[in-house]
Design a protein around this motif. Structure first.
Motif, mmCIF file in Angstrom:
data_model
loop_
_atom_site.group_PDB
_atom_site.id
_atom_site.type_symbol
_atom_site.label_atom_id
_atom_site.label_comp_id
_atom_site.label_asym_id
_atom_site.label_seq_id
_atom_site.Cartn_x
_atom_site.Cartn_y
_atom_site.Cartn_z
ATOM 1 N N ILE A 50 0.834 -1.204 0.000
ATOM 2 C CA ILE A 50 0.000 0.000 0.000
ATOM 3 C C ILE A 50 0.871 1.257 0.000
ATOM 4 O O ILE A 50 0.605 2.222 -0.725
ATOM 5 N N ILE A 51 1.944 1.245 0.799
ATOM 6 C CA ILE A 51 2.858 2.395 0.838
ATOM 7 C C ILE A 51 3.518 2.598 -0.531
ATOM 8 O O ILE A 51 3.626 3.727 -1.027
ATOM 9 N N ALA A 52 3.945 1.498 -1.158
ATOM 10 C CA ALA A 52 4.575 1.598 -2.484
ATOM 11 C C ALA A 52 3.599 2.170 -3.497
ATOM 12 O O ALA A 52 3.965 3.023 -4.327
ATOM 13 N N GLY A 53 2.343 1.723 -3.444
ATOM 14 C CA GLY A 53 1.336 2.255 -4.352
ATOM 15 C C GLY A 53 1.092 3.735 -4.128
ATOM 16 O O GLY A 53 0.956 4.511 -5.084
ATOM 17 N N ALA A 54 1.065 4.151 -2.852
ATOM 18 C CA ALA A 54 0.857 5.564 -2.524
ATOM 19 C C ALA A 54 2.011 6.424 -3.027
ATOM 20 O O ALA A 54 1.805 7.527 -3.549
ATOM 21 N N ILE A 55 3.241 5.925 -2.891
ATOM 22 C CA ILE A 55 4.404 6.664 -3.394
ATOM 23 C C ILE A 55 4.322 6.816 -4.905
ATOM 24 O O ILE A 55 4.592 7.884 -5.467
ATOM 25 N N GLY A 56 3.929 5.747 -5.588
ATOM 26 C CA GLY A 56 3.806 5.797 -7.043
ATOM 27 C C GLY A 56 2.806 6.835 -7.502
ATOM 28 O O GLY A 56 3.084 7.633 -8.419
ATOM 29 N N ALA A 164 -20.984 4.328 -7.317
ATOM 30 C CA ALA A 164 -21.252 2.886 -7.372
ATOM 31 C C ALA A 164 -20.004 2.091 -7.017
ATOM 32 O O ALA A 164 -20.065 1.128 -6.230
ATOM 33 N N LEU A 165 -18.846 2.474 -7.570
ATOM 34 C CA LEU A 165 -17.633 1.718 -7.293
ATOM 35 C C LEU A 165 -17.144 1.954 -5.868
ATOM 36 O O LEU A 165 -16.622 1.035 -5.224
ATOM 37 N N ILE A 166 -17.312 3.158 -5.350
ATOM 38 C CA ILE A 166 -16.913 3.431 -3.966
ATOM 39 C C ILE A 166 -17.725 2.565 -3.009
ATOM 40 O O ILE A 166 -17.192 1.956 -2.071
ATOM 41 N N ILE A 167 -19.031 2.486 -3.246
ATOM 42 C CA ILE A 167 -19.881 1.648 -2.403
ATOM 43 C C ILE A 167 -19.454 0.186 -2.494
ATOM 44 O O ILE A 167 -19.355 -0.526 -1.485
ATOM 45 N N LEU A 168 -19.185 -0.273 -3.724
ATOM 46 C CA LEU A 168 -18.741 -1.654 -3.919
ATOM 47 C C LEU A 168 -17.454 -1.915 -3.142
ATOM 48 O O LEU A 168 -17.309 -2.949 -2.477
ATOM 49 N N CYS A 169 -16.497 -1.002 -3.218
ATOM 50 C CA CYS A 169 -15.227 -1.194 -2.536
ATOM 51 C C CYS A 169 -15.388 -1.209 -1.020
ATOM 52 O O CYS A 169 -14.765 -2.019 -0.325
ATOM 53 N N LEU A 242 -7.796 2.470 -4.372
ATOM 54 C CA LEU A 242 -7.883 1.287 -5.215
ATOM 55 C C LEU A 242 -6.722 0.329 -4.976
ATOM 56 O O LEU A 242 -6.891 -0.886 -5.098
ATOM 57 N N VAL A 243 -5.541 0.854 -4.640
ATOM 58 C CA VAL A 243 -4.423 -0.019 -4.276
ATOM 59 C C VAL A 243 -4.791 -0.830 -3.033
ATOM 60 O O VAL A 243 -4.536 -2.042 -2.961
ATOM 61 N N VAL A 244 -5.394 -0.168 -2.061
ATOM 62 C CA VAL A 244 -5.814 -0.852 -0.826
ATOM 63 C C VAL A 244 -6.835 -1.939 -1.137
ATOM 64 O O VAL A 244 -6.693 -3.093 -0.705
ATOM 65 N N ILE A 245 -7.869 -1.580 -1.895
ATOM 66 C CA ILE A 245 -8.929 -2.541 -2.204
ATOM 67 C C ILE A 245 -8.393 -3.699 -3.042
ATOM 68 O O ILE A 245 -8.663 -4.869 -2.769
#
Length: 419
Positions: A50-56, A164-169, A242-245
Protein backbone atom coordinates in the motif's frame (compact mmCIF):
# COMPACT_ATOMS: atom_id res chain seq x y z
CA UNK A 1 -21.74 18.04 -28.02
CA UNK A 2 -18.47 19.68 -27.06
CA UNK A 3 -17.38 22.15 -29.73
CA UNK A 4 -13.81 22.86 -28.62
CA UNK A 5 -10.82 20.82 -29.75
CA UNK A 6 -7.60 22.80 -30.22
CA UNK A 7 -9.13 26.22 -29.59
CA UNK A 8 -8.72 27.91 -26.23
CA UNK A 9 -11.55 27.19 -23.82
CA UNK A 10 -13.29 30.55 -23.15
CA UNK A 11 -13.34 31.79 -19.56
CA UNK A 12 -17.13 31.45 -19.53
CA UNK A 13 -16.80 27.71 -20.22
CA UNK A 14 -14.23 27.01 -17.49
CA UNK A 15 -15.21 24.65 -14.66
CA UNK A 16 -14.59 24.39 -10.94
CA UNK A 17 -11.86 22.11 -9.65
CA UNK A 18 -14.30 19.53 -8.33
CA UNK A 19 -15.87 19.06 -11.76
CA UNK A 20 -12.46 18.18 -13.23
CA UNK A 21 -11.55 16.12 -10.17
CA UNK A 22 -14.65 14.03 -10.75
CA UNK A 23 -13.51 13.09 -14.25
CA UNK A 24 -9.98 12.38 -13.01
CA UNK A 25 -11.39 10.07 -10.36
CA UNK A 26 -13.47 8.31 -13.00
CA UNK A 27 -10.47 7.92 -15.28
CA UNK A 28 -8.42 6.20 -12.59
CA UNK A 29 -11.19 4.09 -11.06
CA UNK A 30 -11.00 0.98 -13.18
CA UNK A 31 -10.37 -2.74 -13.19
CA UNK A 32 -6.75 -2.15 -14.22
CA UNK A 33 -6.13 0.14 -11.23
CA UNK A 34 -7.50 -2.51 -8.86
CA UNK A 35 -5.29 -5.08 -10.54
CA UNK A 36 -2.22 -2.87 -10.02
CA UNK A 37 -2.87 -2.99 -6.27
CA UNK A 38 -3.30 -6.75 -6.49
CA UNK A 39 -0.11 -7.29 -8.47
CA UNK A 40 1.93 -5.18 -6.02
CA UNK A 41 0.62 -7.10 -3.01
CA UNK A 42 1.55 -10.40 -4.66
CA UNK A 43 5.18 -9.34 -4.28
CA UNK A 44 5.14 -7.36 -1.00
CA UNK A 45 3.50 -7.53 2.44
CA UNK A 46 0.13 -5.78 2.47
CA UNK A 47 1.15 -2.60 4.33
CA UNK A 48 4.37 -2.19 2.34
CA UNK A 49 2.46 -2.73 -0.90
CA UNK A 50 0.00 0.00 0.00
CA UNK A 51 2.86 2.39 0.84
CA UNK A 52 4.58 1.60 -2.48
CA UNK A 53 1.34 2.26 -4.35
CA UNK A 54 0.86 5.56 -2.52
CA UNK A 55 4.40 6.66 -3.39
CA UNK A 56 3.81 5.80 -7.04
CA UNK A 57 0.63 7.86 -7.26
CA UNK A 58 2.38 10.74 -5.50
CA UNK A 59 5.05 10.75 -8.22
CA UNK A 60 2.37 10.71 -10.94
CA UNK A 61 0.51 13.52 -9.16
CA UNK A 62 3.59 15.78 -9.21
CA UNK A 63 4.02 15.18 -12.93
CA UNK A 64 0.32 15.74 -13.51
CA UNK A 65 0.23 19.03 -11.58
CA UNK A 66 2.89 20.66 -13.77
CA UNK A 67 1.25 19.40 -16.95
CA UNK A 68 -2.20 20.34 -15.67
CA UNK A 69 -1.24 23.91 -14.79
CA UNK A 70 -0.08 24.42 -18.38
CA UNK A 71 -3.56 23.39 -19.51
CA UNK A 72 -5.12 25.91 -17.15
CA UNK A 73 -2.74 28.68 -18.28
CA UNK A 74 -3.48 28.29 -21.99
CA UNK A 75 -6.86 26.54 -22.12
CA UNK A 76 -5.68 24.13 -24.83
CA UNK A 77 -4.96 20.36 -24.90
CA UNK A 78 -1.61 18.61 -24.55
CA UNK A 79 -0.91 18.46 -28.29
CA UNK A 80 -0.91 22.28 -28.31
CA UNK A 81 0.86 22.92 -24.99
CA UNK A 82 3.64 20.72 -26.38
CA UNK A 83 4.27 23.12 -29.29
CA UNK A 84 6.89 25.23 -27.50
CA UNK A 85 8.98 22.27 -26.36
CA UNK A 86 8.80 20.50 -29.73
CA UNK A 87 7.88 23.24 -32.19
CA UNK A 88 4.51 23.66 -33.86
CA UNK A 89 5.27 21.06 -36.51
CA UNK A 90 7.13 18.73 -34.16
CA UNK A 91 4.17 18.67 -31.79
CA UNK A 92 1.71 18.26 -34.65
CA UNK A 93 3.33 15.31 -36.38
CA UNK A 94 5.49 13.55 -33.80
CA UNK A 95 3.78 14.10 -30.46
CA UNK A 96 0.23 13.96 -31.85
CA UNK A 97 1.01 10.69 -33.64
CA UNK A 98 2.44 9.11 -30.47
CA UNK A 99 -0.54 10.19 -28.36
CA UNK A 100 -3.07 9.19 -31.00
CA UNK A 101 -1.68 5.69 -31.53
CA UNK A 102 -1.26 5.09 -27.79
CA UNK A 103 -4.74 6.31 -26.82
CA UNK A 104 -6.43 4.45 -29.67
CA UNK A 105 -4.50 1.28 -28.89
CA UNK A 106 -5.28 1.39 -25.19
CA UNK A 107 -8.92 2.09 -25.99
CA UNK A 108 -8.87 -1.20 -27.88
CA UNK A 109 -7.12 -3.02 -25.03
CA UNK A 110 -9.65 -1.78 -22.46
CA UNK A 111 -12.53 -2.56 -24.82
CA UNK A 112 -11.26 -6.12 -25.14
CA UNK A 113 -10.98 -6.46 -21.35
CA UNK A 114 -14.46 -5.02 -20.88
CA UNK A 115 -15.94 -7.32 -23.54
CA UNK A 116 -14.34 -10.41 -21.98
CA UNK A 117 -15.57 -9.43 -18.51
CA UNK A 118 -19.11 -8.80 -19.76
CA UNK A 119 -19.23 -12.16 -21.56
CA UNK A 120 -18.01 -13.85 -18.38
CA UNK A 121 -20.68 -12.10 -16.34
CA UNK A 122 -23.48 -13.14 -18.68
CA UNK A 123 -22.34 -16.76 -18.71
CA UNK A 124 -21.55 -17.18 -15.00
CA UNK A 125 -24.66 -15.55 -13.63
CA UNK A 126 -27.31 -15.74 -16.36
CA UNK A 127 -26.15 -18.77 -18.37
CA UNK A 128 -26.13 -16.73 -21.58
CA UNK A 129 -23.17 -17.21 -23.92
CA UNK A 130 -22.15 -14.05 -25.77
CA UNK A 131 -19.03 -14.16 -27.97
CA UNK A 132 -16.28 -11.98 -26.58
CA UNK A 133 -15.92 -10.19 -29.92
CA UNK A 134 -19.61 -9.24 -29.84
CA UNK A 135 -19.37 -7.98 -26.25
CA UNK A 136 -16.32 -5.95 -27.23
CA UNK A 137 -18.14 -4.48 -30.21
CA UNK A 138 -21.18 -3.51 -28.13
CA UNK A 139 -19.18 -1.91 -25.33
CA UNK A 140 -16.77 -0.26 -27.74
CA UNK A 141 -19.68 1.52 -29.42
CA UNK A 142 -21.18 2.55 -26.08
CA UNK A 143 -17.89 3.93 -24.77
CA UNK A 144 -16.89 5.80 -27.91
CA UNK A 145 -20.31 7.48 -28.20
CA UNK A 146 -19.86 8.87 -24.69
CA UNK A 147 -16.46 10.22 -25.69
CA UNK A 148 -17.89 11.82 -28.85
CA UNK A 149 -20.17 14.04 -26.77
CA UNK A 150 -17.15 15.33 -24.88
CA UNK A 151 -16.53 16.84 -21.46
CA UNK A 152 -20.11 17.03 -20.20
CA UNK A 153 -20.81 13.38 -21.07
CA UNK A 154 -17.68 12.38 -19.14
CA UNK A 155 -18.86 14.46 -16.20
CA UNK A 156 -22.37 12.98 -16.03
CA UNK A 157 -21.13 9.41 -16.51
CA UNK A 158 -18.90 9.76 -13.48
CA UNK A 159 -21.80 10.97 -11.33
CA UNK A 160 -23.07 7.39 -11.63
CA UNK A 161 -19.92 5.30 -11.84
CA UNK A 162 -17.85 6.76 -9.01
CA UNK A 163 -20.40 6.41 -6.16
CA UNK A 164 -21.25 2.89 -7.37
CA UNK A 165 -17.63 1.72 -7.29
CA UNK A 166 -16.91 3.43 -3.97
CA UNK A 167 -19.88 1.65 -2.40
CA UNK A 168 -18.74 -1.65 -3.92
CA UNK A 169 -15.23 -1.19 -2.54
CA UNK A 170 -16.46 -0.29 0.94
CA UNK A 171 -18.76 -3.31 1.03
CA UNK A 172 -15.87 -5.46 -0.18
CA UNK A 173 -13.57 -4.22 2.61
CA UNK A 174 -16.22 -4.83 5.27
CA UNK A 175 -16.81 -8.36 3.99
CA UNK A 176 -13.08 -9.10 3.79
CA UNK A 177 -12.50 -8.04 7.41
CA UNK A 178 -15.67 -9.80 8.58
CA UNK A 179 -14.92 -13.09 6.85
CA UNK A 180 -11.15 -13.24 7.21
CA UNK A 181 -10.31 -10.93 10.11
CA UNK A 182 -7.60 -8.32 10.51
CA UNK A 183 -5.18 -10.84 12.03
CA UNK A 184 -5.15 -13.07 8.95
CA UNK A 185 -4.56 -10.03 6.76
CA UNK A 186 -1.52 -9.03 8.83
CA UNK A 187 -0.07 -12.54 8.59
CA UNK A 188 -0.31 -12.61 4.78
CA UNK A 189 2.83 -13.84 3.02
CA UNK A 190 3.37 -12.65 -0.59
CA UNK A 191 4.13 -15.17 -3.34
CA UNK A 192 6.94 -13.09 -4.84
CA UNK A 193 9.61 -10.73 -3.52
CA UNK A 194 9.43 -7.34 -5.27
CA UNK A 195 11.88 -4.53 -4.71
CA UNK A 196 10.55 -1.14 -3.69
CA UNK A 197 11.54 0.41 -7.01
CA UNK A 198 9.75 -2.30 -8.98
CA UNK A 199 6.57 -2.03 -6.91
CA UNK A 200 6.53 1.77 -7.10
CA UNK A 201 7.16 1.50 -10.83
CA UNK A 202 4.04 -0.63 -11.24
CA UNK A 203 1.99 2.12 -9.61
CA UNK A 204 3.63 4.90 -11.65
CA UNK A 205 3.26 3.01 -14.92
CA UNK A 206 -0.44 2.50 -14.35
CA UNK A 207 -1.20 6.21 -14.80
CA UNK A 208 1.95 7.84 -16.22
CA UNK A 209 0.24 8.47 -19.56
CA UNK A 210 -2.72 10.11 -17.80
CA UNK A 211 -0.34 12.44 -15.99
CA UNK A 212 1.28 13.46 -19.26
CA UNK A 213 -1.98 14.31 -21.05
CA UNK A 214 -3.41 16.17 -18.04
CA UNK A 215 -3.98 19.36 -20.07
CA UNK A 216 -6.68 17.59 -22.11
CA UNK A 217 -8.96 17.99 -19.08
CA UNK A 218 -7.38 20.81 -17.05
CA UNK A 219 -7.76 23.18 -20.01
CA UNK A 220 -11.22 23.61 -18.47
CA UNK A 221 -9.71 24.79 -15.16
CA UNK A 222 -10.21 28.43 -14.24
CA UNK A 223 -6.85 28.87 -12.54
CA UNK A 224 -3.68 26.95 -11.77
CA UNK A 225 -5.06 26.32 -8.29
CA UNK A 226 -8.04 24.51 -9.78
CA UNK A 227 -5.76 22.31 -11.87
CA UNK A 228 -3.75 21.43 -8.76
CA UNK A 229 -6.80 20.68 -6.63
CA UNK A 230 -8.43 18.60 -9.35
CA UNK A 231 -5.45 16.24 -9.41
CA UNK A 232 -4.83 16.31 -5.68
CA UNK A 233 -8.43 15.41 -4.86
CA UNK A 234 -9.33 13.41 -7.95
CA UNK A 235 -6.23 11.25 -8.44
CA UNK A 236 -4.35 10.61 -5.20
CA UNK A 237 -7.17 9.47 -2.87
CA UNK A 238 -8.82 7.36 -5.57
CA UNK A 239 -5.54 5.77 -6.67
CA UNK A 240 -4.42 4.87 -3.15
CA UNK A 241 -7.92 3.67 -2.26
CA UNK A 242 -7.88 1.29 -5.22
CA UNK A 243 -4.42 -0.02 -4.28
CA UNK A 244 -5.81 -0.85 -0.83
CA UNK A 245 -8.93 -2.54 -2.20
CA UNK A 246 -7.03 -4.42 -4.91
CA UNK A 247 -4.51 -5.59 -2.34
CA UNK A 248 -7.15 -6.78 0.12
CA UNK A 249 -9.11 -8.66 -2.54
CA UNK A 250 -5.92 -10.31 -3.78
CA UNK A 251 -5.01 -11.47 -0.28
CA UNK A 252 -8.45 -13.04 0.07
CA UNK A 253 -8.68 -14.64 -3.38
CA UNK A 254 -5.02 -15.52 -3.91
CA UNK A 255 -5.19 -13.90 -7.36
CA UNK A 256 -5.30 -10.37 -8.74
CA UNK A 257 -8.24 -11.35 -10.98
CA UNK A 258 -10.77 -9.00 -9.39
CA UNK A 259 -13.80 -10.79 -10.88
CA UNK A 260 -12.81 -14.03 -9.11
CA UNK A 261 -12.16 -12.17 -5.85
CA UNK A 262 -15.60 -10.55 -5.92
CA UNK A 263 -17.23 -13.89 -6.71
CA UNK A 264 -15.60 -15.42 -3.61
CA UNK A 265 -17.14 -12.64 -1.52
CA UNK A 266 -20.57 -13.23 -3.03
CA UNK A 267 -20.49 -9.97 -5.00
CA UNK A 268 -19.91 -11.53 -8.41
CA UNK A 269 -22.81 -10.27 -10.51
CA UNK A 270 -23.37 -6.76 -9.18
CA UNK A 271 -19.65 -6.31 -8.55
CA UNK A 272 -18.69 -7.27 -12.08
CA UNK A 273 -21.33 -4.97 -13.56
CA UNK A 274 -19.93 -2.05 -11.56
CA UNK A 275 -16.40 -2.93 -12.69
CA UNK A 276 -17.56 -2.81 -16.31
CA UNK A 277 -19.04 0.62 -15.58
CA UNK A 278 -15.71 1.71 -14.08
CA UNK A 279 -13.85 0.57 -17.19
CA UNK A 280 -16.30 2.61 -19.24
CA UNK A 281 -15.35 5.84 -17.44
CA UNK A 282 -11.64 5.17 -17.92
CA UNK A 283 -11.77 4.12 -21.54
CA UNK A 284 -13.88 7.07 -22.62
CA UNK A 285 -10.95 9.36 -21.76
CA UNK A 286 -8.71 7.28 -24.07
CA UNK A 287 -11.01 7.89 -27.04
CA UNK A 288 -11.44 11.56 -26.09
CA UNK A 289 -7.69 12.27 -25.96
CA UNK A 290 -7.11 10.16 -29.08
CA UNK A 291 -9.63 12.29 -30.96
CA UNK A 292 -7.92 15.52 -29.88
CA UNK A 293 -4.57 14.18 -31.09
CA UNK A 294 -6.06 13.25 -34.49
CA UNK A 295 -7.54 16.72 -34.93
CA UNK A 296 -4.10 18.24 -34.45
CA UNK A 297 -2.29 15.58 -36.49
CA UNK A 298 -4.46 16.16 -39.57
CA UNK A 299 -4.82 19.93 -39.04
CA UNK A 300 -8.61 19.82 -38.76
CA UNK A 301 -11.08 22.37 -37.44
CA UNK A 302 -12.52 22.09 -33.93
CA UNK A 303 -15.95 20.99 -35.16
CA UNK A 304 -14.31 17.78 -36.41
CA UNK A 305 -13.39 16.72 -32.86
CA UNK A 306 -16.49 14.54 -32.50
CA UNK A 307 -15.84 12.82 -35.81
CA UNK A 308 -12.17 12.20 -34.98
CA UNK A 309 -13.13 10.83 -31.57
CA UNK A 310 -15.60 8.52 -33.29
CA UNK A 311 -12.89 7.35 -35.68
CA UNK A 312 -10.38 6.86 -32.84
CA UNK A 313 -12.83 4.74 -30.87
CA UNK A 314 -13.93 2.82 -33.96
CA UNK A 315 -10.35 1.88 -34.84
CA UNK A 316 -9.70 0.77 -31.26
CA UNK A 317 -12.90 -1.26 -31.22
CA UNK A 318 -12.04 -2.97 -34.52
CA UNK A 319 -8.60 -3.86 -33.15
CA UNK A 320 -10.28 -5.44 -30.13
CA UNK A 321 -12.93 -7.33 -32.14
CA UNK A 322 -10.55 -8.90 -34.69
CA UNK A 323 -8.00 -9.86 -32.04
CA UNK A 324 -5.10 -7.83 -33.39
CA UNK A 325 -4.43 -6.52 -29.90
CA UNK A 326 -2.98 -9.91 -28.95
CA UNK A 327 -0.04 -8.95 -31.16
CA UNK A 328 -0.24 -5.20 -30.59
CA UNK A 329 0.00 -4.90 -26.79
CA UNK A 330 3.79 -5.31 -26.64
CA UNK A 331 4.15 -2.56 -29.24
CA UNK A 332 1.81 -0.35 -27.24
CA UNK A 333 3.80 -0.96 -24.07
CA UNK A 334 6.99 0.18 -25.81
CA UNK A 335 5.23 3.15 -27.38
CA UNK A 336 3.71 4.17 -24.07
CA UNK A 337 7.23 4.35 -22.61
CA UNK A 338 7.75 7.28 -24.98
CA UNK A 339 4.96 9.38 -23.50
CA UNK A 340 6.34 10.33 -20.03
CA UNK A 341 9.53 11.84 -21.60
CA UNK A 342 7.19 14.17 -23.50
CA UNK A 343 6.20 15.69 -20.18
CA UNK A 344 9.88 15.90 -19.15
CA UNK A 345 10.61 18.14 -22.14
CA UNK A 346 7.49 20.23 -21.61
CA UNK A 347 8.16 20.78 -17.91
CA UNK A 348 11.80 21.69 -18.61
CA UNK A 349 10.76 24.15 -21.35
CA UNK A 350 7.93 25.94 -19.56
CA UNK A 351 8.65 25.67 -15.85
CA UNK A 352 12.45 25.70 -15.77
CA UNK A 353 13.68 27.50 -18.87
CA UNK A 354 10.77 29.93 -19.22
CA UNK A 355 10.01 30.18 -15.48
CA UNK A 356 6.29 29.51 -16.04
CA UNK A 357 5.95 32.76 -17.99
CA UNK A 358 3.03 32.58 -20.43
CA UNK A 359 4.35 35.40 -22.61
CA UNK A 360 7.76 33.72 -22.97
CA UNK A 361 6.01 30.51 -24.02
CA UNK A 362 3.77 32.20 -26.58
CA UNK A 363 6.57 34.23 -28.17
CA UNK A 364 9.01 31.34 -28.63
CA UNK A 365 7.35 28.65 -30.70
CA UNK A 366 9.52 27.55 -33.65
CA UNK A 367 8.30 25.27 -36.40
CA UNK A 368 10.55 22.46 -35.21
CA UNK A 369 12.39 22.51 -31.89
CA UNK A 370 15.13 19.92 -32.36
CA UNK A 371 16.25 20.37 -28.77
CA UNK A 372 12.91 18.96 -27.61
CA UNK A 373 12.81 16.14 -30.15
CA UNK A 374 16.37 15.02 -29.35
CA UNK A 375 15.73 15.20 -25.60
CA UNK A 376 12.52 13.22 -25.99
CA UNK A 377 14.26 10.52 -28.07
CA UNK A 378 16.99 10.12 -25.45
CA UNK A 379 14.41 9.99 -22.65
CA UNK A 380 12.47 7.38 -24.62
CA UNK A 381 15.61 5.23 -25.00
CA UNK A 382 16.44 5.58 -21.30
CA UNK A 383 12.90 4.53 -20.31
CA UNK A 384 13.19 1.37 -22.42
CA UNK A 385 16.80 0.27 -21.91
CA UNK A 386 17.78 1.43 -18.41
CA UNK A 387 16.62 -1.26 -16.00
CA UNK A 388 17.58 0.47 -12.77
CA UNK A 389 14.92 2.39 -10.86
CA UNK A 390 11.53 3.35 -12.32
CA UNK A 391 11.53 3.37 -16.12
CA UNK A 392 8.87 6.08 -16.61
CA UNK A 393 10.59 8.43 -14.17
CA UNK A 394 14.01 7.65 -15.66
CA UNK A 395 12.67 8.79 -19.02
CA UNK A 396 11.17 11.98 -17.58
CA UNK A 397 14.34 12.97 -15.73
CA UNK A 398 16.65 12.15 -18.65
CA UNK A 399 14.60 14.20 -21.11
CA UNK A 400 14.27 17.08 -18.66
CA UNK A 401 17.99 17.26 -17.84
CA UNK A 402 19.08 17.02 -21.48
CA UNK A 403 16.54 19.65 -22.58
CA UNK A 404 17.88 22.13 -20.02
CA UNK A 405 21.49 21.30 -20.94
CA UNK A 406 20.83 21.97 -24.64
CA UNK A 407 18.41 24.86 -24.23
CA UNK A 408 20.71 27.55 -22.88
CA UNK A 409 23.64 27.14 -25.33
CA UNK A 410 21.28 27.18 -28.34
CA UNK A 411 18.74 29.70 -27.04
CA UNK A 412 18.34 33.31 -28.14
CA UNK A 413 15.72 35.83 -27.07
CA UNK A 414 13.74 35.42 -30.24
CA UNK A 415 13.74 31.72 -31.02
CA UNK A 416 15.19 28.33 -30.37
CA UNK A 417 17.86 27.68 -33.00
CA UNK A 418 16.94 24.88 -35.33
CA UNK A 419 19.62 22.43 -36.44
Amino acid sequence: MEKYALDRIPDSERRSWWSIALIWAGSIISVSALMVGGVIVQGMPLVQGIIAGAIGYTIVLVLMIFQGMMGADFGVPTVITASSAFGSQGAKYVISAILAISCIGWFGVQTGICGAAFSQIMYMWLGVEIPVWLSGLIWGIIMLLTAVYGYEALEYLNYIAIPALIILCIVGVVMVIKNFGAVSLKSYTPKENYSWSYAIGLSVGGFAVGGTIAADLTRYARKRKDAILSGLIGIWPAGVFLVVIGGLLTVVAGTFDITIALAQLGLGLIGSIILVLATWTTNTVNAYSGGLALVNLFNLKSEKRGLMTLIAGAIGTILAVVGLLDHFTSFLTILTAGIPPVSGCMIADYWICKKGNKEAWQNNIPRVNWIGLISWAVGFAVAIFVNVGISAINGVIASMVLYCALYYPFYSKKTVKEC
